[in-house]
Every structure is written in C-alpha cells, then in structure tokens.
Design a protein around this motif. Sequence first.
Motif, PDB file in Angstrom:
ATOM      1  N   HIS A 159       0.845  -1.196   0.000  1.00 56.55           N
ATOM      2  CA  HIS A 159       0.000   0.000   0.000  1.00 56.55           C
ATOM      3  C   HIS A 159       0.880   1.245   0.000  1.00 56.55           C
ATOM      4  O   HIS A 159       2.006   1.227   0.511  1.00 56.55           O
ATOM      5  CB  HIS A 159      -0.912  -0.003   1.230  1.00 56.55           C
ATOM      6  N   ASP A 160       0.366   2.337  -0.577  1.00 54.86           N
ATOM      7  CA  ASP A 160       1.137   3.569  -0.637  1.00 54.86           C
ATOM      8  C   ASP A 160       1.528   4.082   0.745  1.00 54.86           C
ATOM      9  O   ASP A 160       2.497   4.835   0.882  1.00 54.86           O
ATOM     10  CB  ASP A 160       0.335   4.653  -1.365  1.00 54.86           C
ATOM     11  N   SER A 161       0.798   3.677   1.782  1.00 52.45           N
ATOM     12  CA  SER A 161       1.103   4.104   3.144  1.00 52.45           C
ATOM     13  C   SER A 161       2.379   3.460   3.674  1.00 52.45           C
ATOM     14  O   SER A 161       2.949   3.923   4.663  1.00 52.45           O
ATOM     15  CB  SER A 161      -0.057   3.748   4.073  1.00 52.45           C
ATOM     16  N   GLY A 162       2.813   2.364   3.046  1.00 52.34           N
ATOM     17  CA  GLY A 162       3.977   1.623   3.509  1.00 52.34           C
ATOM     18  C   GLY A 162       3.647   0.267   4.088  1.00 52.34           C
ATOM     19  O   GLY A 162       4.537  -0.565   4.286  1.00 52.34           O
ATOM     20  N   PHE A 163       2.360   0.011   4.358  1.00 55.09           N
ATOM     21  CA  PHE A 163       1.970  -1.302   4.865  1.00 55.09           C
ATOM     22  C   PHE A 163       1.962  -2.318   3.721  1.00 55.09           C
ATOM     23  O   PHE A 163       1.606  -1.981   2.573  1.00 55.09           O
ATOM     24  CB  PHE A 163       0.584  -1.241   5.516  1.00 55.09           C
ATOM     25  N   ARG A 207       6.863  -0.442   5.929  1.00 53.48           N
ATOM     26  CA  ARG A 207       8.122   0.124   5.459  1.00 53.48           C
ATOM     27  C   ARG A 207       8.061   1.645   5.546  1.00 53.48           C
ATOM     28  O   ARG A 207       7.047   2.248   5.199  1.00 53.48           O
ATOM     29  CB  ARG A 207       8.398  -0.304   4.011  1.00 53.48           C
ATOM     30  N   PHE A 208       9.160   2.231   5.978  1.00 52.31           N
ATOM     31  CA  PHE A 208       9.211   3.687   6.100  1.00 52.31           C
ATOM     32  C   PHE A 208      10.666   4.124   6.071  1.00 52.31           C
ATOM     33  O   PHE A 208      11.592   3.305   6.150  1.00 52.31           O
ATOM     34  CB  PHE A 208       8.542   4.134   7.403  1.00 52.31           C
ATOM     35  N   GLU A 209      10.867   5.440   5.972  1.00 54.53           N
ATOM     36  CA  GLU A 209      12.215   5.987   5.975  1.00 54.53           C
ATOM     37  C   GLU A 209      12.360   6.950   7.136  1.00 54.53           C
ATOM     38  O   GLU A 209      11.478   7.779   7.389  1.00 54.53           O
ATOM     39  CB  GLU A 209      12.517   6.691   4.659  1.00 54.53           C
ATOM     40  N   ALA A 210      13.461   6.851   7.858  1.00 53.18           N
ATOM     41  CA  ALA A 210      13.754   7.739   8.975  1.00 53.18           C
ATOM     42  C   ALA A 210      15.260   7.866   9.118  1.00 53.18           C
ATOM     43  O   ALA A 210      15.984   6.888   8.902  1.00 53.18           O
ATOM     44  CB  ALA A 210      13.144   7.201  10.274  1.00 53.18           C
ATOM     45  N   ILE A 211      15.728   9.065   9.447  1.00 52.66           N
ATOM     46  CA  ILE A 211      17.152   9.404   9.595  1.00 52.66           C
ATOM     47  C   ILE A 211      17.986   8.910   8.413  1.00 52.66           C
ATOM     48  O   ILE A 211      19.113   8.452   8.575  1.00 52.66           O
ATOM     49  CB  ILE A 211      17.726   8.918  10.944  1.00 52.66           C
ATOM     50  N   ALA A 259      16.197   3.327   5.222  1.00 55.05           N
ATOM     51  CA  ALA A 259      14.952   2.639   4.886  1.00 55.05           C
ATOM     52  C   ALA A 259      14.740   1.509   5.877  1.00 55.05           C
ATOM     53  O   ALA A 259      15.618   0.655   6.051  1.00 55.05           O
ATOM     54  CB  ALA A 259      15.001   2.098   3.465  1.00 55.05           C
ATOM     55  N   TRP A 260      13.570   1.496   6.550  1.00 54.30           N
ATOM     56  CA  TRP A 260      13.269   0.506   7.580  1.00 54.30           C
ATOM     57  C   TRP A 260      12.123  -0.392   7.142  1.00 54.30           C
ATOM     58  O   TRP A 260      11.248   0.018   6.390  1.00 54.30           O
ATOM     59  CB  TRP A 260      12.886   1.187   8.892  1.00 54.30           C
ATOM     60  N   ASP A 261      12.128  -1.604   7.644  1.00 53.66           N
ATOM     61  CA  ASP A 261      11.053  -2.572   7.380  1.00 53.66           C
ATOM     62  C   ASP A 261      10.838  -3.365   8.663  1.00 53.66           C
ATOM     63  O   ASP A 261      11.724  -4.087   9.109  1.00 53.66           O
ATOM     64  CB  ASP A 261      11.463  -3.509   6.232  1.00 53.66           C
ATOM     65  N   SER A 315      18.185  -0.602   5.484  1.00 58.19           N
ATOM     66  CA  SER A 315      19.116  -0.485   4.365  1.00 58.19           C
ATOM     67  C   SER A 315      19.467   0.986   4.139  1.00 58.19           C
ATOM     68  O   SER A 315      18.668   1.880   4.416  1.00 58.19           O
ATOM     69  CB  SER A 315      18.522  -1.093   3.087  1.00 58.19           C
ATOM     70  N   LYS A 316      20.672   1.212   3.640  1.00 57.40           N
ATOM     71  CA  LYS A 316      21.163   2.561   3.388  1.00 57.40           C
ATOM     72  C   LYS A 316      22.008   2.550   2.130  1.00 57.40           C
ATOM     73  O   LYS A 316      23.009   1.823   2.037  1.00 57.40           O
ATOM     74  CB  LYS A 316      22.011   3.030   4.579  1.00 57.40           C
ATOM     75  N   ALA A 317      21.590   3.326   1.127  1.00 56.67           N
ATOM     76  CA  ALA A 317      22.328   3.416  -0.124  1.00 56.67           C
ATOM     77  C   ALA A 317      23.359   4.531  -0.035  1.00 56.67           C
ATOM     78  O   ALA A 317      23.031   5.666   0.352  1.00 56.67           O
ATOM     79  CB  ALA A 317      21.380   3.668  -1.278  1.00 56.67           C
TER      80      ALA A 317
END
Length: 248
Positions: free
Chosen positions: A66-70, A97-101, A104-106, A136-138
């Motif tokens: 879903h676009d919300s990250g779920f 899934r979301f992004e913080a600091i 990318a987190w899951d 993960s971090k690119a």
Amino acid sequence: MNRIASAAGLAAAAFLIAPAASAQMRVEALDLTLTAMPAVSSDYLFRGISQTRNRPAIQGTFEALHDSGFYAGAFISNVAFAGTDARQELDLLAGYRFEAIGIAWDIGAIYYSYPGYSRPSSGYNIDYIEGALKASKAIGTVTLVGGAYASPNFFGQSGTSLYLEGGADVTLPLGFTASGRFGYQWIEHEPRFGTPDYATWSASISREVVAGVTLGVGYYGTDISQDRCSGRQKVCDDRVMVTLSRKF
C-alpha cells in the motif's frame, strides 16, 4: 510425483521467460502495488542450511504494498526434511516500510507453515513465527543492509531464537550486482533444532540475462561440521547455488 514436478517446472520456466510487460501491477483504486517473483533454484537454502536436502526448488514470492507503507505477502517453496512428510512451505508475512534518519526501515512478522505435515505423536510442531526488523542505506553504488529476526519458539519447538545478519549489495558495471552477507543464528534448545548456534555467510553475483530474467550465482556456507549437522546430513555443507528469477 515426477510428472507433477516436471509440469510445475515447465510452468515456472514459461512464467520466467514470458514477454516482459510491466514489472509490477498497479491498482490505483486501492493505492496498491502488486508484485510476483517466480524462481527456480538448484537448492533452497535458509540461513545456510538446505531445506530440500540438496535438491532443486521451485518458488514464488508475492506481495501487495500500500502507498502508506503497509504490505502483506507470501512465499511458497517445496521442501524435504529428513524423517518427515513435509513437502511444502508457505510463509505469510506482513509489515510496514518507512524511511527515517536517512535509512529505509522494514518492520514486520513472518509466519512459517508447512501444509500437509503430519506431526508424529512423539514429535514437535514445525510451524513458527518470527518478528523481523530490517534496514538499508544506499551510499553511491553500495547499499548496506542489516536485519534482526526473533522467534519465541523456533522451528521444531526449539525455544527462543535470534538471527542477526549484515551485508552489502554493490552495483557493478555491465549490469552486474555483487552481494555479500554474514549472519549468526542463536537457538535456545540446540539438540531439538539439530544444530548448535552457528555462523553463515554468502557471496553472490547476479545480472539480468534475458527478458527480465535474473541469473544469480553464489557461494554459501556455515561453520557447522557434518557431525554436528542434524542427523549428520550434508545439508549444512558449503555449496554453490544457481537461481533464475523474474519480477512481475
């Protein structure tokens, strides 16, 4: 059984080499992105240990995001555990899934089930659930990855478990991607699981070869000696594994 396996293999091959259309399916009315990834592999390794007793595997991964990250999804594969009638694995997973600091987190959960498995009167249940946290971090052409997986009652009712893994994916010239992973599995009741706590590692390289099909070749290993591997089998040995997959 051989005819069924052959038919499944042909179906998977046809699915893999079907003409490339869209890599994903979008359902705008529900804000969903649907993906599917069939794969055929020379083995099915889970944290360095063969789940098919060194035999090929036909697998599929499916997800609705879903676009919300779920998201919710499933993974299916054939398996072959010594001394059991387990022949299929079906994993159900869900998370956010979301992004913080800048990372990318899951965060989610996975339920591992084995439809058709007949639990012996003196045996153990092999279904179990894990909580998972991945990140993960690119950084340029390098993506650093890590994950932690914990279960209150691991495979075979072997008690609490914790698996930590880290590694990197590196984008190379000519469309190649190189990957490396190192992980460590802790198990509360080691004799019941069949191995001691152990380390596992892998190094692999992959590339799209034709019509969206990706070929991956990797070397996988553990530090479990054969005399400490479940039933003294060769399912813990180091090995080369080859995989063909296609994302739809």
